[in-house]
Design a protein around this motif. Structure first.
Motif, PDB file in Angstrom:
ATOM      1  N   THR A 288      -4.051   0.891   8.484  1.00  0.00           N
ATOM      2  CA  THR A 288      -2.677   1.353   8.705  1.00  0.00           C
ATOM      3  C   THR A 288      -1.863   1.436   7.416  1.00  0.00           C
ATOM      4  OG1 THR A 288      -1.810  -0.856   9.178  1.00  0.00           O
ATOM      5  CG2 THR A 288      -2.711   0.388  11.042  1.00  0.00           C
ATOM      6  N   TYR A 289      -2.445   1.058   6.306  1.00  0.00           N
ATOM      7  CA  TYR A 289      -1.782   1.256   5.012  1.00  0.00           C
ATOM      8  C   TYR A 289      -2.060   2.644   4.440  1.00  0.00           C
ATOM      9  CZ  TYR A 289      -0.447  -3.639   4.913  1.00  0.00           C
ATOM     10  OH  TYR A 289       0.132  -4.860   5.222  1.00  0.00           O
ATOM     11  N   PHE A 290      -2.779   3.467   5.223  1.00  0.00           N
ATOM     12  CA  PHE A 290      -3.150   4.812   4.784  1.00  0.00           C
ATOM     13  C   PHE A 290      -2.819   5.821   5.879  1.00  0.00           C
ATOM     14  CE2 PHE A 290      -5.832   1.615   2.913  1.00  0.00           C
ATOM     15  CZ  PHE A 290      -5.895   1.964   1.569  1.00  0.00           C
ATOM     16  N   ASP A 291      -2.492   7.054   5.478  1.00  0.00           N
ATOM     17  CA  ASP A 291      -2.218   8.095   6.464  1.00  0.00           C
ATOM     18  C   ASP A 291      -3.523   8.716   6.954  1.00  0.00           C
ATOM     19  OD1 ASP A 291      -3.061   9.989   4.560  1.00  0.00           O
ATOM     20  OD2 ASP A 291      -1.023  10.508   3.962  1.00  0.00           O
ATOM     21  N   GLU A 292      -3.398   9.740   7.808  1.00  0.00           N
ATOM     22  CA  GLU A 292      -4.581  10.348   8.413  1.00  0.00           C
ATOM     23  C   GLU A 292      -5.481  11.036   7.392  1.00  0.00           C
ATOM     24  OE1 GLU A 292      -1.095  13.224   8.761  1.00  0.00           O
ATOM     25  OE2 GLU A 292      -1.475  11.074   9.047  1.00  0.00           O
TER      26      GLU A 292
END
Length: 309
Positions: A288-292
């Protein structure tokens, strides 16, 4: 900017994890009589617990050699690194973090960023893997250090030991005088104050293993069910694979929305907790610290875990 990640062996990262996330590891020495072993280098996981169960003289631990640390920094300088993040086991149970701070203050060839994990084992590994992933995704040092501190706000731990004597002997239990579990067969439930000093304390006690297990599971449920972010959890053991699998199966059934993994309590931590220890560490899901698209998300401010007093 070229950033390295260095941690110590108490994170118990697998070789695959170290290679995948480009993480270097310094082994922690174990002093056993007149002999010095290096964690998972000179003594293996199963070998250690077998020896612990039969040895008359019990081991102690040290910290990674300052010489090894400086040598590693020399290697980073020679390889053109501008920064190194050094993730240490908790300052509440080891003086290694202060050693790294001293080295960082003296070093002017490369920027050394000490990070006090305030935990050990799988929690320490989570920090290292998040840092490695952020570096690979192109994050700068400010974002990486921000996200490590943010992850720390979301991290908590529960563990149960079969025998408190190891923690008492090595001086790692902050409220040892309050608990006499070895005398009265109390099953203590322990934690670490990850958002404070990173010390180990017994926070509750039960008379039976099943009651203690339910207590830990209720704590986990109560502390995570209202959080706005996804959770990942690691269940780990000191050579009790059947019990670890039972925990894993039960948690996956009861908490299907969470991500679960397993790890170990290796020799250097096993010195302090002994065989038969079961533990779980949870935190915000690293994904969740990164986007898609796999790019770091800036400005994350996670809700902190608040343990009951």
């Amino acid at each position: 900017m070229k950033i390295a990640v260095l941690t110590d062996s108490s994170a118990y990262l697998t070789k695959e994890q170290q290679e995948k996330y480009q993480i270097d590891v310094l082994p922690i020495p174990i002093i056993w009589g007149k002999k010095v072993y290096h964690d998972l280098v000179d003594i293996g996981y199963e070998e250690f617990y077998q020896k612990l169960n039969t040895a008359k003289e019990l081991p102690t631990t040290s910290q990674p050699s300052i010489g090894d640390l400086k040598q590693k920094i020399d290697e980073y300088v020679a390889a053109g690194y501008t920064d190194v993040i050094v993730i240490t086991l908790s300052s509440g149970i080891s003086s290694y973090f202060s050693t790294v701070q001293s080295v960082a203050a003296e070093e002017d060839r490369i920027k050394v960023h000490p990070f006090d994990s305030k935990i050990t084992c799988a929690g320490e590994a989570d920090y290292a893997m998040l840092a490695g992933r952020l570096i690979e995704a192109g994050a700068d040092i400010d974002l990486i250090m921000h996200d490590l501190k943010d992850l720390q706000k979301t991290m908590d731990v529960r563990f149960m030991v079969d025998d408190l004597s190891h923690l008492k002997r090595t001086g790692r239990l902050s409220n040892a005088a309050s608990f006499v579990g070895t005398l009265f067969k109390i099953k203590p439930i322990l934690s670490m104050d990850v958002q404070n000093k990173g010390k180990i304390s017994a926070i509750a006690k039960e008379r039976q293993y099943k009651r203690a297990y339910r207590h830990v599971q209720n704590d986990f449920d109560n502390l995570t069910k209202n959080l706005s972010y996804k959770i990942q959890d690691t269940i780990f053991d000191s050579l009790d694979p059947e019990k670890k699998q039972a925990w894993l199966d039960d948690y996956r059934t009861k908490f299907p929305k969470y991500k679960f993994d397993t790890s170990i309590i290796g020799p250097v931590v096993g010195v302090h907790v002994g065989q038969g220890t079961m533990s779980m560490i949870w935190c915000r899901d690293l994904d969740t610290y990164f986007d898609e698209n796999g790019q770091p998300i800036k400005g994350i401010e996670s809700q902190a875990v608040v343990d009951p007093e």
